[in-house]
Structures are given as C-alpha cells and as structure tokens.
Design an enzyme around this catalytic site. Sequence first.
Site, PDB file in Angstrom:
ATOM      1  N   LYS A 200       0.856  -1.186   0.000  1.00 28.27           N
ATOM      2  CA  LYS A 200       0.000   0.000   0.000  1.00 28.27           C
ATOM      3  C   LYS A 200       0.892   1.236   0.000  1.00 28.27           C
ATOM      4  O   LYS A 200       1.729   1.409   0.880  1.00 28.27           O
ATOM      5  CB  LYS A 200      -0.900  -0.004   1.225  1.00 28.27           C
ATOM      6  CG  LYS A 200      -1.740   1.260   1.351  1.00 28.27           C
ATOM      7  CD  LYS A 200      -2.769   1.153   2.437  1.00 28.27           C
ATOM      8  CE  LYS A 200      -3.536   2.444   2.575  1.00 28.27           C
ATOM      9  NZ  LYS A 200      -4.587   2.338   3.605  1.00 28.27           N
ATOM     10  N   ARG A 210     -10.818   9.852   2.092  1.00 22.26           N
ATOM     11  CA  ARG A 210     -10.678  10.485   3.408  1.00 22.26           C
ATOM     12  C   ARG A 210     -11.857  11.416   3.673  1.00 22.26           C
ATOM     13  O   ARG A 210     -12.274  11.574   4.816  1.00 22.26           O
ATOM     14  CB  ARG A 210      -9.327  11.191   3.507  1.00 22.26           C
ATOM     15  CG  ARG A 210      -8.202  10.150   3.541  1.00 22.26           C
ATOM     16  CD  ARG A 210      -6.803  10.752   3.615  1.00 22.26           C
ATOM     17  NE  ARG A 210      -5.803   9.702   3.390  1.00 22.26           N
ATOM     18  CZ  ARG A 210      -4.515   9.931   3.142  1.00 22.26           C
ATOM     19  NH1 ARG A 210      -4.071  11.176   3.095  1.00 22.26           N
ATOM     20  NH2 ARG A 210      -3.695   8.927   2.953  1.00 22.26           N
ATOM     21  N   LYS A 223       1.198  10.101   5.580  1.00 23.36           N
ATOM     22  CA  LYS A 223       1.329   8.702   6.000  1.00 23.36           C
ATOM     23  C   LYS A 223       2.603   8.045   5.475  1.00 23.36           C
ATOM     24  O   LYS A 223       2.710   6.824   5.421  1.00 23.36           O
ATOM     25  CB  LYS A 223       0.080   7.926   5.556  1.00 23.36           C
ATOM     26  CG  LYS A 223      -1.220   8.493   6.163  1.00 23.36           C
ATOM     27  CD  LYS A 223      -2.418   7.563   5.933  1.00 23.36           C
ATOM     28  CE  LYS A 223      -3.676   8.133   6.612  1.00 23.36           C
ATOM     29  NZ  LYS A 223      -4.833   7.219   6.472  1.00 23.36           N
ATOM     30  N   GLU A 239       7.460  -6.811   0.857  1.00 23.69           N
ATOM     31  CA  GLU A 239       6.278  -6.660   1.715  1.00 23.69           C
ATOM     32  C   GLU A 239       5.316  -7.839   1.512  1.00 23.69           C
ATOM     33  O   GLU A 239       4.783  -8.397   2.473  1.00 23.69           O
ATOM     34  CB  GLU A 239       5.540  -5.349   1.385  1.00 23.69           C
ATOM     35  CG  GLU A 239       6.196  -4.089   1.947  1.00 23.69           C
ATOM     36  CD  GLU A 239       5.882  -3.876   3.431  1.00 23.69           C
ATOM     37  OE1 GLU A 239       5.317  -4.788   4.068  1.00 23.69           O
ATOM     38  OE2 GLU A 239       6.210  -2.798   3.951  1.00 23.69           O
ATOM     39  N   LYS A 254      -2.255  -1.444  -3.796  1.00 24.34           N
ATOM     40  CA  LYS A 254      -3.100  -0.253  -3.711  1.00 24.34           C
ATOM     41  C   LYS A 254      -2.249   0.996  -3.781  1.00 24.34           C
ATOM     42  O   LYS A 254      -1.235   1.058  -3.088  1.00 24.34           O
ATOM     43  CB  LYS A 254      -3.855  -0.308  -2.385  1.00 24.34           C
ATOM     44  CG  LYS A 254      -4.733   0.864  -2.100  1.00 24.34           C
ATOM     45  CD  LYS A 254      -5.371   0.690  -0.755  1.00 24.34           C
ATOM     46  CE  LYS A 254      -6.104   1.960  -0.432  1.00 24.34           C
ATOM     47  NZ  LYS A 254      -6.387   2.060   0.968  1.00 24.34           N
ATOM     48  N   SER A 280     -10.303   5.682  -4.540  1.00 25.21           N
ATOM     49  CA  SER A 280     -11.249   6.783  -4.694  1.00 25.21           C
ATOM     50  C   SER A 280     -10.792   7.836  -5.706  1.00 25.21           C
ATOM     51  O   SER A 280     -11.595   8.326  -6.504  1.00 25.21           O
ATOM     52  CB  SER A 280     -11.512   7.423  -3.336  1.00 25.21           C
ATOM     53  OG  SER A 280     -10.298   7.869  -2.759  1.00 25.21           O
ATOM     54  N   TYR A 319     -15.236   1.193  -6.782  1.00 19.39           N
ATOM     55  CA  TYR A 319     -16.503   1.892  -6.550  1.00 19.39           C
ATOM     56  C   TYR A 319     -17.407   1.787  -7.779  1.00 19.39           C
ATOM     57  O   TYR A 319     -18.571   2.151  -7.723  1.00 19.39           O
ATOM     58  CB  TYR A 319     -16.228   3.360  -6.192  1.00 19.39           C
ATOM     59  CG  TYR A 319     -15.345   3.478  -4.970  1.00 19.39           C
ATOM     60  CD1 TYR A 319     -15.872   3.323  -3.698  1.00 19.39           C
ATOM     61  CD2 TYR A 319     -13.971   3.684  -5.090  1.00 19.39           C
ATOM     62  CE1 TYR A 319     -15.064   3.387  -2.574  1.00 19.39           C
ATOM     63  CE2 TYR A 319     -13.153   3.752  -3.977  1.00 19.39           C
ATOM     64  CZ  TYR A 319     -13.705   3.596  -2.724  1.00 19.39           C
ATOM     65  OH  TYR A 319     -12.895   3.647  -1.619  1.00 19.39           O
TER      66      TYR A 319
END
Length: 330
Positions: A200, A210, A223, A239, A254, A280, A319
């Site tokens: 990610k 968010r 982040k 990872e 992602k 998003s 979505y």
Amino acid sequence: MTASFPAIRMRRGRTEPWMRSMLAEHRLHPSDFILPLFVCAGQGCEEPIAALQGVSRWTVDRIGAQAKAAAALGIPCVALFPNTPAGLRSERAEEALNPDNLICQAVRAVKDACPDIGVLTDVALDPYTAHGHDGLVDERGRVLNDETTAVLVSQALVQAEAGADIVAPSDMMDGRVAAIRAALEGAGKIDTAIMAYAAKYASAFYGPFRDAVGSRGLLKGDKRGYQMDPANAGEALREVALDIAEGADMVMVKPGLPYLDIVAAVRREFRLPVFAYQVSGEYAMIEHAAAAGAAERDALILETLLAFKRAGATGILTYHAVDAARLIGA
Ligand SMILES: NCc1[nH]cc(CCC(=O)O)c1CC(=O)O
Ligand SMILES: [Mg+2]
C-alpha cells in the site's frame, strides 16, 4: 522459415465481433469485483459523498439492501468502511474496539439481509482516531508500530466476532498479519480470512476516501512513515513475501491503475490471490473526465477494469463494481 507479412496479418483476428470474442485473452465477470460501501450513523439515510459523485454513505438500516443489490448482480463481496461520528473519535481510537460500533452493526446488517455475500472489513484506526492516522501516535506524532498492532489485533477480533468473513489490515504496520492470524486462531476463528493490504503506497489518490470516512480534515502530516514510497517496486515484493510468510490468505496492491506493474510483478512472483484496489481518486478521475466530455464513462470503466485482469489481478475493489457488473450483464 518464419512467416511474415503478407502471410501474417494480425488484423485477421480483429475482423468480426465473434472472432474478437473468441480470441480475447481476458474478460471481466461480476465475480471479479469487491464493492466498497460506506456506513454512517443515523437512520433511514443516504448521504451522497461530494468528493465521490455517485457514491453514498448509508445508515445501517439501509446497508443490507445495498449488499443485496450487489449480490443480485453476481458481486461476491462487499468491503465496509465507517464514517465514525466526530464525538467518538479519540487519540487512542477506542471506538474501533466497540463490538457495537458502526462497522460491527453494518456487518450484522449485511449478513442478516444477505447471508450469501462475503463481508470484508478494514483493519486500521484512521476512521476512529482524532488525528486521522492509521495507528497510535507518540508525542512527536509518529505512528507507533507494536502498540498499534496490539490494538489492530483486538479490532480484527471484534470484526470477526461480528461476522466479518475477511479482515483486511490496511495500516501497513510491520508484523500485524502474524499477530492477527494468531489471535484469530486462538479465538477459534479459523475460517476468517486475511486479505493483507501488503503493498500500500502513500498516495495522493486517497483524497476522496478520506472525505468519505471523514478523516481528511483531521489528518496531521502524511502517512509516508508507514505507507510505501511510490518510487519503490522491489520493496513491494518484499512486503508481499513477508505478509505471505505471516499467514495472509490473499494480498492487495493499492492504488490500482498507476501500480499495475506491481500487480503484474506480484502475480509473477507468488502463487496466491492478488487483489488490486482501484481507489477513490481513480474513481474520481474517471468520473470527472467523463463529466468534462473527455471520454466515454462506460468505456473508461470497462477498459480500466479489464487492464487489472490483464495485469494478473484475481479481483478488483472498485466503486464502479455495480456499474461494471450491470455493463457486463447487458
Ligand atoms: N487505512 C485507511 C484506508 N483504507 C482504504 C483507503 C483508501 C481507499 C480509497 O482511496 O478508495 C484508506 C486511506 C488511507 O490510507 O489514507
Ligand atoms: Mg508489511
């Protein structure tokens, strides 16, 4: 002897629809999609999300119908995200562990309304923290790894108890998959699967999400101390390897479209299901481009989703899942 033009004519395979259909290497199916759904407090409400035109938050009493509609189209799974009321967000995200929080209520509502659809829940603290980070922070605002993992373990257990079929840690703490797996086993939740958000990235494409969960205005800093640097590809494989070793049943990359190289590399290197999250900001990009007349919406939806399959994705969180399932069915 190798044949060449004019004996070889690649366009022969593109002459008619039946020929193109017969030769297609990949195709979309409704079972490729996981539909994210946002949950809000209250009753009898649909709250449109301004930053995600066409996507809404639903109150718990309405979330079951959304899942049912998805299942009717052949979508196998929904991913639930809460917009926690501001008064319940705190420094240490206690609400994440409330067995009657929005997410747990929503899991039960979906399972009641539609026992046959899978329910995935996000394991991370950002919808519950007052500072918008995915974990607990120290006095300098840095996210604490091991302390956060201990909370994530409890959060995953609470979600599994509520009936989640798949818990999906999206926090990027080190070691959390092993800790969650051990706790699930200890609690007898042997069939609760883990989809690890393994690779990610710290991405600019999460903005509308968010807004959807109400953490954008709260987030202090960024982040990049836990999510991956978009510059890195080899690190993603490391990872993924770690999450597999820790017991992940499936992994996720992602965001989606800008990271198809990572999806393809994970598919090549490992033998487990790999999902991609068309996030998003990607959804918004498609919607805004279509609204501006730059391209045709349905075509953009299907072409981008097909690209995930070509890259090797087992499935896609999107979505556009409902739209895409309808378009494929038509
Ligand atoms: N841990 C939170 C989480 N889970 C899924 C998304 C993003 C999804 C999207 O943009 O559609 C995020 C946002 C973030 O990491 O800030
Ligand atoms: Mg990791």
